[in-house]
Design a protein around this motif. Structure first.
Motif: not given
Length: 135
Positions: A22, A24-25, A31, A34
């Motif tokens: 999960h 994302h960055y 993010d 979530y």
């Protein structure tokens, strides 16, 4: 069995591990959506318990992203019923980081429980449920 007379102050608590899939960055950040998805999960359980129906999210009146949520975190998600209308339920939500991955090259699966949880996300939201039978 639902409790249609459930008092305000009733709480639902979930715990969830954030998988690395999960992220994302950079820095394994997840993010903000979530946390909102997790709020939907605890709100659903609250509505099932209080009204015997999953309910539908109508709105958020406040969302605060206070600290990062990262892959490898262990989260505690809380929903508290703060008011009841005929069909609306206002709830307060909170995500606490209670554990965090602590991987190193020598210990790639290392993790720890935090001495002090980190308040990551808060929100207030409104959920609607169908009218009670006979109304």
């Amino acid at each position: 069995m639902s409790d249609t007379s459930a008092p305000t102050g009733q709480r639902v608590v979930h715990r969830r591990y954030v998988p690395y899939s999960h992220a994302h960055y950079a820095g394994n950040l997840v993010d903000g959506a979530y946390s909102l998805g997790l709020f939907g999960d605890v709100a659903t359980e609250m509505c099932i318990r209080t009204d015997g129906d999953e309910g539908l999210f109508a709105s958020y009146s406040d969302v605060q992203f206070l600290a990062p949520v990262r892959a490898g975190d262990l989260l505690e998600i809380t929903c508290t019923l703060v008011s009841r209308g005929t069909r609306s339920r206002v709830m307060e939500f909170e995500v606490l980081v209670v554990g965090r991955g602590a991987a190193t090259p020598e210990a790639p699966g290392a993790a720890r429980i935090l001495q002090e949880p980190v308040r990551a996300t808060t929100a207030t939201g409104t959920v609607v449920v169908p009218p009670a039978p006979g109304r």
